[in-house]
Write a protein that holds these residues in place. Structure first.
Motif, PDB file in Angstrom:
ATOM      1  N   ILE A 351      14.567 -13.741  -6.480  1.00 15.93           N
ATOM      2  CA  ILE A 351      13.474 -13.087  -7.197  1.00 15.93           C
ATOM      3  C   ILE A 351      13.695 -13.253  -8.690  1.00 15.93           C
ATOM      4  O   ILE A 351      14.835 -13.226  -9.168  1.00 15.93           O
ATOM      5  CB  ILE A 351      13.388 -11.586  -6.814  1.00 15.93           C
ATOM      6  N   ARG A 352      12.612 -13.438  -9.409  1.00 14.60           N
ATOM      7  CA  ARG A 352      12.703 -13.600 -10.857  1.00 14.60           C
ATOM      8  C   ARG A 352      13.117 -12.277 -11.506  1.00 14.60           C
ATOM      9  O   ARG A 352      12.723 -11.199 -11.067  1.00 14.60           O
ATOM     10  CB  ARG A 352      11.359 -14.054 -11.436  1.00 14.60           C
ATOM     11  N   GLN A 353      13.898 -12.399 -12.554  1.00 16.83           N
ATOM     12  CA  GLN A 353      14.367 -11.220 -13.256  1.00 16.83           C
ATOM     13  C   GLN A 353      13.211 -10.402 -13.839  1.00 16.83           C
ATOM     14  O   GLN A 353      13.167  -9.176 -13.675  1.00 16.83           O
ATOM     15  CB  GLN A 353      15.320 -11.627 -14.382  1.00 16.83           C
ATOM     16  N   ASP A 354      12.276 -11.078 -14.497  1.00 16.45           N
ATOM     17  CA  ASP A 354      11.176 -10.333 -15.126  1.00 16.45           C
ATOM     18  C   ASP A 354      10.292  -9.650 -14.079  1.00 16.45           C
ATOM     19  O   ASP A 354       9.801  -8.539 -14.287  1.00 16.45           O
ATOM     20  CB  ASP A 354      10.350 -11.254 -16.028  1.00 16.45           C
ATOM     21  N   GLU A 355      10.081 -10.314 -12.917  1.00 14.47           N
ATOM     22  CA  GLU A 355       9.278  -9.706 -11.857  1.00 14.47           C
ATOM     23  C   GLU A 355       9.963  -8.461 -11.303  1.00 14.47           C
ATOM     24  O   GLU A 355       9.318  -7.424 -11.078  1.00 14.47           O
ATOM     25  CB  GLU A 355       9.045 -10.720 -10.737  1.00 14.47           C
ATOM     26  N   LEU A 356      11.288  -8.548 -11.068  1.00 18.04           N
ATOM     27  CA  LEU A 356      12.025  -7.415 -10.536  1.00 18.04           C
ATOM     28  C   LEU A 356      12.030  -6.250 -11.518  1.00 18.04           C
ATOM     29  O   LEU A 356      11.794  -5.094 -11.126  1.00 18.04           O
ATOM     30  CB  LEU A 356      13.460  -7.843 -10.220  1.00 18.04           C
ATOM     31  N   ASP A 357      12.265  -6.534 -12.791  1.00 16.11           N
ATOM     32  CA  ASP A 357      12.265  -5.472 -13.797  1.00 16.11           C
ATOM     33  C   ASP A 357      10.908  -4.767 -13.850  1.00 16.11           C
ATOM     34  O   ASP A 357      10.822  -3.533 -13.919  1.00 16.11           O
ATOM     35  CB  ASP A 357      12.592  -6.039 -15.180  1.00 16.11           C
ATOM     36  N   THR A 358       9.833  -5.563 -13.804  1.00 14.45           N
ATOM     37  CA  THR A 358       8.491  -4.988 -13.881  1.00 14.45           C
ATOM     38  C   THR A 358       8.211  -4.065 -12.705  1.00 14.45           C
ATOM     39  O   THR A 358       7.686  -2.953 -12.870  1.00 14.45           O
ATOM     40  CB  THR A 358       7.441  -6.111 -13.914  1.00 14.45           C
ATOM     41  N   ARG A 359       8.571  -4.505 -11.492  1.00 12.78           N
ATOM     42  CA  ARG A 359       8.311  -3.693 -10.297  1.00 12.78           C
ATOM     43  C   ARG A 359       9.154  -2.413 -10.295  1.00 12.78           C
ATOM     44  O   ARG A 359       8.674  -1.337  -9.909  1.00 12.78           O
ATOM     45  CB  ARG A 359       8.579  -4.518  -9.047  1.00 12.78           C
ATOM     46  N   VAL A 360      10.399  -2.526 -10.731  1.00  9.13           N
ATOM     47  CA  VAL A 360      11.276  -1.353 -10.744  1.00  9.13           C
ATOM     48  C   VAL A 360      10.812  -0.347 -11.795  1.00  9.13           C
ATOM     49  O   VAL A 360      10.764   0.863 -11.543  1.00  9.13           O
ATOM     50  CB  VAL A 360      12.734  -1.778 -11.000  1.00  9.13           C
ATOM     51  N   LEU A 361      10.457  -0.818 -12.984  1.00 13.59           N
ATOM     52  CA  LEU A 361       9.988   0.092 -14.027  1.00 13.59           C
ATOM     53  C   LEU A 361       8.692   0.783 -13.621  1.00 13.59           C
ATOM     54  O   LEU A 361       8.486   1.972 -13.895  1.00 13.59           O
ATOM     55  CB  LEU A 361       9.797  -0.670 -15.341  1.00 13.59           C
ATOM     56  N   ALA A 362       7.806   0.037 -12.950  1.00 15.88           N
ATOM     57  CA  ALA A 362       6.569   0.646 -12.471  1.00 15.88           C
ATOM     58  C   ALA A 362       6.870   1.704 -11.412  1.00 15.88           C
ATOM     59  O   ALA A 362       6.254   2.776 -11.393  1.00 15.88           O
ATOM     60  CB  ALA A 362       5.647  -0.435 -11.903  1.00 15.88           C
ATOM     61  N   GLY A 363       7.825   1.409 -10.537  1.00 19.21           N
ATOM     62  CA  GLY A 363       8.196   2.379  -9.512  1.00 19.21           C
ATOM     63  C   GLY A 363       8.835   3.620 -10.096  1.00 19.21           C
ATOM     64  O   GLY A 363       8.616   4.738  -9.624  1.00 19.21           O
ATOM     65  N   LEU A 364       9.660   3.446 -11.134  1.00 18.85           N
ATOM     66  CA  LEU A 364      10.271   4.603 -11.789  1.00 18.85           C
ATOM     67  C   LEU A 364       9.213   5.553 -12.317  1.00 18.85           C
ATOM     68  O   LEU A 364       9.356   6.776 -12.239  1.00 18.85           O
ATOM     69  CB  LEU A 364      11.160   4.144 -12.949  1.00 18.85           C
ATOM     70  N   SER A 365       8.142   5.003 -12.844  1.00 17.53           N
ATOM     71  CA  SER A 365       7.110   5.824 -13.461  1.00 17.53           C
ATOM     72  C   SER A 365       6.165   6.448 -12.435  1.00 17.53           C
ATOM     73  O   SER A 365       5.835   7.629 -12.521  1.00 17.53           O
ATOM     74  CB  SER A 365       6.305   4.988 -14.466  1.00 17.53           C
ATOM     75  N   SER A 366       5.754   5.658 -11.417  1.00 15.60           N
ATOM     76  CA  SER A 366       4.696   6.121 -10.518  1.00 15.60           C
ATOM     77  C   SER A 366       5.199   6.804  -9.255  1.00 15.60           C
ATOM     78  O   SER A 366       4.501   7.659  -8.695  1.00 15.60           O
ATOM     79  CB  SER A 366       3.807   4.933 -10.120  1.00 15.60           C
ATOM     80  N   GLU A 367       6.402   6.429  -8.769  1.00 18.98           N
ATOM     81  CA  GLU A 367       6.862   6.936  -7.480  1.00 18.98           C
ATOM     82  C   GLU A 367       7.886   8.057  -7.593  1.00 18.98           C
ATOM     83  O   GLU A 367       7.882   8.992  -6.797  1.00 18.98           O
ATOM     84  CB  GLU A 367       7.452   5.786  -6.654  1.00 18.98           C
ATOM     85  N   MET A 368       8.792   7.975  -8.566  1.00 15.40           N
ATOM     86  CA  MET A 368       9.843   8.973  -8.669  1.00 15.40           C
ATOM     87  C   MET A 368       9.271  10.323  -9.115  1.00 15.40           C
ATOM     88  O   MET A 368       8.440  10.392 -10.020  1.00 15.40           O
ATOM     89  CB  MET A 368      10.905   8.534  -9.678  1.00 15.40           C
ATOM     90  N   LEU A 369       9.740  11.392  -8.501  1.00 25.08           N
ATOM     91  CA  LEU A 369       9.349  12.755  -8.867  1.00 25.08           C
ATOM     92  C   LEU A 369       7.831  12.964  -8.864  1.00 25.08           C
ATOM     93  O   LEU A 369       7.265  13.526  -9.793  1.00 25.08           O
ATOM     94  CB  LEU A 369       9.936  13.142 -10.235  1.00 25.08           C
ATOM     95  N   ARG A 370       7.171  12.508  -7.796  1.00 21.54           N
ATOM     96  CA  ARG A 370       5.745  12.809  -7.647  1.00 21.54           C
ATOM     97  C   ARG A 370       5.561  14.308  -7.390  1.00 21.54           C
ATOM     98  O   ARG A 370       6.508  15.024  -7.086  1.00 21.54           O
ATOM     99  CB  ARG A 370       5.164  12.024  -6.468  1.00 21.54           C
ATOM    100  N   ASP A 371       4.317  14.767  -7.477  1.00 18.86           N
ATOM    101  CA  ASP A 371       4.048  16.190  -7.299  1.00 18.86           C
ATOM    102  C   ASP A 371       4.513  16.672  -5.927  1.00 18.86           C
ATOM    103  O   ASP A 371       5.090  17.762  -5.806  1.00 18.86           O
ATOM    104  CB  ASP A 371       2.550  16.474  -7.461  1.00 18.86           C
ATOM    105  N   ASP A 372       4.245  15.873  -4.865  1.00 13.37           N
ATOM    106  CA  ASP A 372       4.643  16.311  -3.532  1.00 13.37           C
ATOM    107  C   ASP A 372       6.164  16.331  -3.394  1.00 13.37           C
ATOM    108  O   ASP A 372       6.736  17.166  -2.682  1.00 13.37           O
ATOM    109  CB  ASP A 372       4.015  15.411  -2.462  1.00 13.37           C
TER     110      ASP A 372
END
Length: 559
Positions: A351-372
């Motif tokens: 996997i490309r480094q930039d692709e992995l970084d982008t997906r992980v950073l997006a997940g940190l923001s949108s998935e971690m510590l959701r309201d539920d």
């Protein structure tokens, strides 16, 4: 030498005789007391830190630790918490025991090590094996005139010897260590000390690795550097010392005057001298010039490095458990598949480094510590707090009874002193009783405070608004990470939020499981709004993690 069963039986007799109650039992079978890094000892220290014991009782001080520094640290820790330390051999342990017996135990350990080392040097000088058997050899059983086994005899294992010759021939022919190990694994050749598959998290037995072959030339480790394969037995090139902080052994290269002379053992030769010389010639050609040692380079390699990429050291393969690392200029790949071959791991996806970084950073923001997630965690926190409060309340009568007993003992000691008994007789015991009495009073006061409320109030960090605060701060960090001027500052903060990234091949694509670090997330949310000091925030975060426990980790998501 007493067995553990005998020691436990004798200790339990004394515990019953003293009128104490056994609540926990810890043992370390076949473990050296030279280090505190033993499973049983770690469990005991955890129980002490959690306040689950009032007395620590052992068969003897040397069963706890033979290290003078460790036994002194343990004694100070127990005394600070008001916990009594006693043994069947020494009785109630005092500072005098720590000073005198601790020194004697440490000296006995050092003397035993010296005698063992001298015996091994003599065995080597006699042409015998002073240690374990290297790959290609096994113990040879032979008895002396008295029917006793002669120690240190070896013989060649034909199947393994053929593998050794094959490795030398392949390397001399120009194959790289990676290519050789991939071939060995493809041919299902058992590796040295293959181990048990049950010990591997993915049920895999050990495999050949390049380091198994190359080792360290200066220290004579690795198959390609073992002089015994040409009939010469070295000894004493390196020594081992344990790190007192981790309990792990580390190898150190010995100076020339501390090494033993090589002993000729032609009967154990496996590799022809001509083949050996060809391998050494190729190693010399490929060797890098040694760099002068400086204050920086004298540090271990890992201590000189700073993570180069956002996910360095945090990526693992979901198929084999090996690390994901650079595999090309801009891509990451499974190191198990790259170095050990498809028989070990068939995950060849990168996997490309930039692709992995982008997906992980997006997940940190949108998935971690959701309201539920925050809501579920608050419910779990409340339930666990209720349980812990109930445990504290149920232990209240025992503490009150112990407090009454301590008051009675202190009263008797004072009465004896007033009648003319030398006060020095009671000094150590009265100090222990007084400290324990203070601890019991503090625990009872805390229990009274906690029982005034049905449930402990939620920490300020755990609020329904936590998810919004967290997302805003991660978005700020992500923006800073993309700004070259601010990237270095955001780099470490973002890495701290990520505990692990697991990449698993599914249907020709890599799926990413992101596991967040809960404590770092809570610390991130404790910004200016909370108006708290760093120490207060850290203490609250640790409290939350302790209450939640390892059974509830609501911060793992698939991206």
């Amino acid at each position: 030498m007493q067995s553990i069963e005998t020691q436990l039986m004798m200790c339990r007799r004394e515990v019953i005789r003293a009128g104490w109650q056994e609540v926990l039992c810890f043992t370390d079978a076949a473990e050296s007391a030279a280090t505190m890094h033993r499973p049983g000892m770690k469990a005991l220290l955890a129980a002490i830190a959690a306040g689950r014991v009032d007395i620590v009782y052992a068969d003897a001080m040397d069963r706890l630790s033979r290290s003078q520094a460790d036994i002194a640290t343990l004694f100070d820790s127990l005394r600070f918490r008001g916990i009594l330390l006693a043994t069947r051999k020494e009785g109630i342990v005092t500072p005098l025991h720590i000073g005198m017996i601790g020194t004697i135990n440490a000296e006995q350990l050092s003397a035993t090590s010296d005698k063992t080392r001298d015996a091994l040097v003599r065995r080597h000088a006699m042409g015998k094996n002073p240690g374990g058997s290297a790959y290609g050899y096994e113990k040879r059983i032979e008895l002396d005139g008295n029917g006793e086994r002669i120690r240190g005899l070896q013989q060649i294992v034909p199947n393994e010897a053929a593998v050794v010759v094959r490795i030398f021939e392949d390397y001399a022919a120009g194959l790289s260590p990676i290519a050789i190990t991939r071939r060995l694994n493809a041919d299902s050749v058992p590796s040295p000390r293959s181990g048990k598959a049950s010990r591997h998290p993915f049920g895999k037995a050990a495999a050949w690795t390049p380091n198994t072959l190359t080792g360290n030339a200066a220290r004579g480790t690795g198959i390609l550097n073992n002089l015994l394969y040409v009939g010469r037995r070295p000894y004493g090139k390196q020594s081992y010392r344990k790190n007192p902080e981790t309990g792990k052994r580390h190898a150190f290269l010995n100076p020339e005057d501390k090494r033993s002379d090589d002993v000729e053992s032609p009967a154990l030769g496996i590799v022809p001298v001509e083949l050996w010389d060809r391998v050494k010639s190729r190693q010399a050609t490929l060797a890098r010039s040694a760099k002068p040692r400086t204050e920086t380079t004298s540090l271990p390699f890992f201590a000189q490095q700073r993570p180069r990429y956002l996910l360095t050291g945090k990526m693992t393969c979901g198929s084999c458990g090996a690390s994901y690392a650079k595999s090309g200029k801009t891509r990451f790949g499974c190191q198990g598949a790259a170095k050990k071959g498809p028989t070990w791991c068939d995950n060849r996806l990168t996997i490309r480094q930039d692709e992995l970084d982008t997906r992980v950073l997006a997940g940190l923001s949108s998935e971690m510590l959701r309201d539920d997630v925050v809501g579920a965690f608050l419910l779990e926190y409340e339930a666990e707090t209720r349980r812990l409060t109930a445990e504290i309340v149920s232990a209240c009568p025992e503490r009150e009874a112990e407090l009454a007993n301590l008051d009675h003992q202190l009263g008797c000691a004072k009465a004896a002193i007033l009648k003319g008994v030398d006060a020095m007789v009671f000094v150590d015991e009265m100090k222990i009783w007084t400290e324990r009495r203070k601890a019991l009073l503090a625990e009872l006061e805390l229990t009274e405070q906690e029982t005034t409320e049905t449930v402990s109030p939620e920490p300020e960090l755990l609020t329904p608004d936590l998810s919004r605060v967290y997302r805003e701060k991660v978005e700020q960090l992500t923006a800073a990470f993309e700004d070259e001027a601010l990237k270095a500052q955001a780099f470490d903060r973002l890495r701290a939020l990520i505990e692990a990234v697991v990449l698993t091949p599914e249907d020709g694509h890599l799926t990413i499981d992101l596991r967040g670090e809960l404590a770092s997330m809570l610390e991130l949310c404790a910004g200016a709004e909370t108006q708290k000091s760093s120490a207060e925030v850290t203490e609250e975060v640790l409290q939350i993690k302790m209450v939640a426990g390892t059974g509830f980790e609501p911060v793992t998501f698939r991206l």
